[in-house]
Motif scaffolding. Structure first.
Motif, PDB file in Angstrom:
ATOM      1  N   LEU A  58       0.827  -1.158  -0.001  1.00  0.00           N
ATOM      2  CA  LEU A  58      -0.215  -0.202   0.109  1.00  0.00           C
ATOM      3  C   LEU A  58       1.010   1.181   0.076  1.00  0.00           C
ATOM      4  CD1 LEU A  58      -2.801   1.147   0.253  1.00  0.00           C
ATOM      5  CD2 LEU A  58      -2.742   1.099   2.689  1.00  0.00           C
ATOM      6  N   VAL A  59       1.962   1.185   1.025  1.00  0.00           N
ATOM      7  CA  VAL A  59       2.957   2.184   0.949  1.00  0.00           C
ATOM      8  C   VAL A  59       3.505   2.698  -0.575  1.00  0.00           C
ATOM      9  CG1 VAL A  59       4.909   3.298   1.881  1.00  0.00           C
ATOM     10  CG2 VAL A  59       3.229   2.207   3.556  1.00  0.00           C
ATOM     11  N   ALA A  60       3.839   1.764  -1.012  1.00  0.00           N
ATOM     12  CA  ALA A  60       4.403   1.974  -2.552  1.00  0.00           C
ATOM     13  C   ALA A  60       3.468   2.701  -3.539  1.00  0.00           C
ATOM     14  CB  ALA A  60       4.747   0.532  -3.087  1.00  0.00           C
ATOM     15  N   LEU A  61       2.050   2.334  -3.267  1.00  0.00           N
ATOM     16  CA  LEU A  61       1.251   2.968  -4.235  1.00  0.00           C
ATOM     17  C   LEU A  61       0.711   4.322  -3.541  1.00  0.00           C
ATOM     18  CD1 LEU A  61      -1.354  -0.071  -4.613  1.00  0.00           C
ATOM     19  CD2 LEU A  61       0.022   0.796  -6.491  1.00  0.00           C
ATOM     20  N   LEU A  62       0.544   4.510  -2.621  1.00  0.00           N
ATOM     21  CA  LEU A  62       0.289   5.799  -1.974  1.00  0.00           C
ATOM     22  C   LEU A  62       1.378   6.803  -1.968  1.00  0.00           C
ATOM     23  CD1 LEU A  62      -1.478   4.985   1.402  1.00  0.00           C
ATOM     24  CD2 LEU A  62      -2.482   5.558  -0.678  1.00  0.00           C
ATOM     25  N   ALA A  63       2.872   6.546  -1.995  1.00  0.00           N
ATOM     26  CA  ALA A  63       3.740   7.376  -2.307  1.00  0.00           C
ATOM     27  C   ALA A  63       3.750   7.965  -3.602  1.00  0.00           C
ATOM     28  CB  ALA A  63       5.086   6.686  -2.268  1.00  0.00           C
ATOM     29  N   GLN A  64       3.025   7.520  -4.714  1.00  0.00           N
ATOM     30  CA  GLN A  64       3.029   8.198  -5.960  1.00  0.00           C
ATOM     31  C   GLN A  64       2.044   9.385  -5.861  1.00  0.00           C
ATOM     32  OE1 GLN A  64       4.121   6.621  -8.834  1.00  0.00           O
ATOM     33  NE2 GLN A  64       5.110   5.248  -7.389  1.00  0.00           N
ATOM     34  N   PRO A  65       0.833   9.498  -5.361  1.00  0.00           N
ATOM     35  CA  PRO A  65       0.242  10.592  -5.194  1.00  0.00           C
ATOM     36  C   PRO A  65       0.466  11.430  -3.894  1.00  0.00           C
ATOM     37  CG  PRO A  65      -1.175   8.998  -4.593  1.00  0.00           C
ATOM     38  CD  PRO A  65      -0.109   8.336  -4.899  1.00  0.00           C
ATOM     39  N   TRP A  66       1.298  10.806  -2.944  1.00  0.00           N
ATOM     40  CA  TRP A  66       1.354  11.538  -1.514  1.00  0.00           C
ATOM     41  C   TRP A  66       2.835  11.940  -1.495  1.00  0.00           C
ATOM     42  CZ3 TRP A  66      -2.160   8.481   2.275  1.00  0.00           C
ATOM     43  CH2 TRP A  66      -3.462   8.414   1.940  1.00  0.00           C
ATOM     44  N   GLY A  67       3.579  11.860  -2.234  1.00  0.00           N
ATOM     45  CA  GLY A  67       5.011  11.991  -2.015  1.00  0.00           C
ATOM     46  C   GLY A  67       5.712  11.002  -1.270  1.00  0.00           C
ATOM     47  N   ASP A  68       7.205  10.996  -1.464  1.00  0.00           N
ATOM     48  CA  ASP A  68       8.089   9.883  -0.758  1.00  0.00           C
ATOM     49  C   ASP A  68       7.725   9.858   0.709  1.00  0.00           C
ATOM     50  OD1 ASP A  68       9.122   9.803  -3.187  1.00  0.00           O
ATOM     51  OD2 ASP A  68      10.879  10.693  -2.993  1.00  0.00           O
ATOM     52  N   ARG A  69       8.260   8.784   1.106  1.00  0.00           N
ATOM     53  CA  ARG A  69       8.220   8.556   2.666  1.00  0.00           C
ATOM     54  C   ARG A  69       9.137   9.138   3.192  1.00  0.00           C
ATOM     55  NH1 ARG A  69      10.896   5.841   6.206  1.00  0.00           N
ATOM     56  NH2 ARG A  69      12.323   4.871   4.608  1.00  0.00           N
ATOM     57  N   VAL A  70       8.726   9.954   4.389  1.00  0.00           N
ATOM     58  CA  VAL A  70       9.746  10.995   4.989  1.00  0.00           C
ATOM     59  C   VAL A  70      10.109  10.521   6.499  1.00  0.00           C
ATOM     60  CG1 VAL A  70       9.227  12.799   3.532  1.00  0.00           C
ATOM     61  CG2 VAL A  70       7.848  12.498   5.532  1.00  0.00           C
ATOM     62  N   GLY A  71       9.271   9.317   6.837  1.00  0.00           N
ATOM     63  CA  GLY A  71       9.530   8.877   8.186  1.00  0.00           C
ATOM     64  C   GLY A  71       8.236   7.622   8.481  1.00  0.00           C
ATOM     65  N   TRP A  72       8.094   7.613   9.990  1.00  0.00           N
ATOM     66  CA  TRP A  72       7.413   6.730  10.249  1.00  0.00           C
ATOM     67  C   TRP A  72       6.446   7.098  11.560  1.00  0.00           C
ATOM     68  CZ3 TRP A  72       7.688   1.983   8.167  1.00  0.00           C
ATOM     69  CH2 TRP A  72       8.757   1.777   7.150  1.00  0.00           C
ATOM     70  N   LYS A  73       5.266   6.509  11.590  1.00  0.00           N
ATOM     71  CA  LYS A  73       4.415   6.653  12.835  1.00  0.00           C
ATOM     72  C   LYS A  73       4.440   5.553  13.572  1.00  0.00           C
ATOM     73  CE  LYS A  73      -0.088   6.520  12.872  1.00  0.00           C
ATOM     74  NZ  LYS A  73      -1.439   6.803  12.763  1.00  0.00           N
ATOM     75  N   VAL A  74       4.125   5.786  14.987  1.00  0.00           N
ATOM     76  CA  VAL A  74       4.241   4.548  15.893  1.00  0.00           C
ATOM     77  C   VAL A  74       2.800   4.582  16.243  1.00  0.00           C
ATOM     78  CG1 VAL A  74       4.997   3.475  17.907  1.00  0.00           C
ATOM     79  CG2 VAL A  74       6.312   4.668  16.405  1.00  0.00           C
ATOM     80  N   GLY A  75       1.763   3.627  16.069  1.00  0.00           N
ATOM     81  CA  GLY A  75       0.509   3.548  16.490  1.00  0.00           C
ATOM     82  C   GLY A  75       0.340   2.545  17.818  1.00  0.00           C
ATOM     83  N   LEU A  76      -0.897   2.714  18.434  1.00  0.00           N
ATOM     84  CA  LEU A  76      -1.055   1.638  19.294  1.00  0.00           C
ATOM     85  C   LEU A  76       0.116   2.114  20.476  1.00  0.00           C
ATOM     86  CD1 LEU A  76      -2.138  -1.616  17.920  1.00  0.00           C
ATOM     87  CD2 LEU A  76      -3.445   0.832  18.251  1.00  0.00           C
ATOM     88  N   THR A  77      -0.023   3.115  20.942  1.00  0.00           N
ATOM     89  CA  THR A  77       1.202   3.441  22.162  1.00  0.00           C
ATOM     90  C   THR A  77       0.514   3.479  23.512  1.00  0.00           C
ATOM     91  OG1 THR A  77       1.026   5.604  21.495  1.00  0.00           O
ATOM     92  CG2 THR A  77       2.676   4.422  20.547  1.00  0.00           C
ATOM     93  N   THR A  78      -0.818   3.153  23.614  1.00  0.00           N
ATOM     94  CA  THR A  78      -1.344   3.313  24.903  1.00  0.00           C
ATOM     95  C   THR A  78      -1.999   1.787  25.275  1.00  0.00           C
ATOM     96  OG1 THR A  78      -3.645   3.934  24.363  1.00  0.00           O
ATOM     97  CG2 THR A  78      -1.920   5.647  24.830  1.00  0.00           C
ATOM     98  N   ALA A  92       3.804  -0.038  13.467  1.00  0.00           N
ATOM     99  CA  ALA A  92       4.281   1.385  12.633  1.00  0.00           C
ATOM    100  C   ALA A  92       3.838   1.372  11.179  1.00  0.00           C
ATOM    101  CB  ALA A  92       5.695   0.933  12.706  1.00  0.00           C
ATOM    102  N   GLY A  93       3.640   2.570  11.010  1.00  0.00           N
ATOM    103  CA  GLY A  93       3.349   2.804   9.568  1.00  0.00           C
ATOM    104  C   GLY A  93       4.130   4.043   8.839  1.00  0.00           C
ATOM    105  N   ALA A  94       3.918   4.031   7.662  1.00  0.00           N
ATOM    106  CA  ALA A  94       4.839   5.260   6.757  1.00  0.00           C
ATOM    107  C   ALA A  94       4.084   6.450   7.051  1.00  0.00           C
ATOM    108  CB  ALA A  94       5.153   4.639   5.593  1.00  0.00           C
ATOM    109  N   ILE A  95       5.085   7.551   6.916  1.00  0.00           N
ATOM    110  CA  ILE A  95       4.428   8.828   6.708  1.00  0.00           C
ATOM    111  C   ILE A  95       5.028   9.428   5.288  1.00  0.00           C
ATOM    112  CG2 ILE A  95       3.540   9.333   9.198  1.00  0.00           C
ATOM    113  CD1 ILE A  95       6.243  10.943   9.787  1.00  0.00           C
ATOM    114  N   PHE A  96       4.479  10.230   5.025  1.00  0.00           N
ATOM    115  CA  PHE A  96       4.745  10.854   3.651  1.00  0.00           C
ATOM    116  C   PHE A  96       5.032  12.281   3.573  1.00  0.00           C
ATOM    117  CE2 PHE A  96       1.802   7.393   3.280  1.00  0.00           C
ATOM    118  CZ  PHE A  96       2.280   6.608   2.374  1.00  0.00           C
ATOM    119  N   HIS A  97       5.554  12.849   2.487  1.00  0.00           N
ATOM    120  CA  HIS A  97       5.820  14.045   2.342  1.00  0.00           C
ATOM    121  C   HIS A  97       4.574  15.040   2.619  1.00  0.00           C
ATOM    122  CE1 HIS A  97       7.644  18.096   0.919  1.00  0.00           C
ATOM    123  NE2 HIS A  97       6.569  18.136   0.022  1.00  0.00           N
TER     124      HIS A  97
END
Length: 284
Positions: A58-78, A92-97
């Motif tokens: 999914l990240v490979a596809l979303l990077a097309q319209p949303w810009g390159d990955r610029v880092g990561w998000k950490v979820g479920l931290t509580t 963990a998930g990717a965050i985009f430009h």
């Protein structure tokens, strides 16, 4: 969008686990997310390994319209978030430009996603790759960061609240990463006092001037930097590393709340700097 999906499919010839969704299935989901229309039914029977495969496709596809990955998000931290999704650790998930394009005071349309939400969060920026060897010591981690940034995350939960959510399903949609609003950076001090402030600060979220959540820094895995050390270990297990200049979203201090049109949202961080600092967005 069809042309983008067709081009990106050629990049997705990855070896699939038994229940990893096929590229065509992931492409249909990506198209729905980008076009903000009803998604296809969730894939059933995934474990976390299958879901990580789905996320990467999914990240490979979303990077097309949303810009390159610029880092990561950490979820479920509580603990409450982990209990809800049935996973005893973060994801963990990717965050985009495009995730970090909006600045404090921005106006964002209420329909930016299929199931748009908002939560108070916190970003850090990586100074150098020494963070990958810093371990769990908070001051050691701070030596390899240069900014702490107030952050309102605007995730898209895609399948909506009525879905039978699980950890693998959340991971397969890239932990819901979509947009965010970035506040003014705070220079990191690699000192015990700064590390302590990250843990003892209070983070309050208001909607239309009414406080809707409040939590200490310790709400994130006992300390926000524990989310960073968890991410480093998670990436290492996948043969990945954090790079200089990348951003990490450390997790939600508030549970995701549905956004409401016409409302102003403000996250205020008290005790992190000499004076309270904040980040705000108007949902129109």
């Amino acid at each position: 969008m069809k042309a983008v999906i067709a081009a990106a499919l050629a990049l997705l010839a990855l070896p699939a686990a038994a229940a990893c969704p096929e590229p065509a299935e992931v492409a249909r989901l990506a198209g729905a997310i980008v076009d903000r229309r009803a998604p296809p039914p969730p894939v059933q029977g995934m474990d976390l390994a299958d879901a990580a495969c789905a996320r990467d496709r999914l990240v490979a596809l979303l990077a097309q319209p949303w810009g390159d990955r610029v880092g990561w998000k950490v979820g479920l931290t509580t603990p409450a978030a982990q209990a809800r999704f049935g996973v005893p650790h973060p994801l963990a998930g990717a965050i985009f430009h495009g995730t970090l394009r909006a600045r404090s005071g921005a106006e964002i349309p209420a329909g930016y996603g299929i199931a748009p939400a908002i939560e108070s969060d916190l970003l850090v920026r990586v100074r150098d790759e020494g963070v990958n060897e810093a371990g769990a010591d908070h001051v050691a981690l701070l030596r390899h960061l240069d900014q702490v940034i107030p952050f309102l995350e605007l995730p898209d939960l895609v399948h909506g609240p009525a879905t039978a959510w699980s950890g693998p399903l959340l991971l397969s949609i890239n932990v819901g990463a979509r947009l965010g609003v970035v506040g003014e950076p705070i220079a990191v001090q690699a000192t015990p006092d700064f590390a302590a402030a990250l843990g003892t600060m209070q983070v309050a979220l208001t909607e239309g001037g009414r406080e809707v959540s409040r939590a200490p820094g310790t709400a994130l895995l006992g300390h926000p930097l524990n989310a960073l050390s968890w991410l480093v270990a998670d990436l290492r297990a996948q043969g990945r590393r954090l790079r200089a200049g990348e951003y990490v979203s450390l997790g939600g201090f508030s549970p995701p709340l549905p956004v409401r049109a016409g409302q102003d949202y403000v996250a205020t961080y008290t005790g992190l700097a000499t004076d309270p600092v904040s980040v705000d967005v108007r949902i129109r």
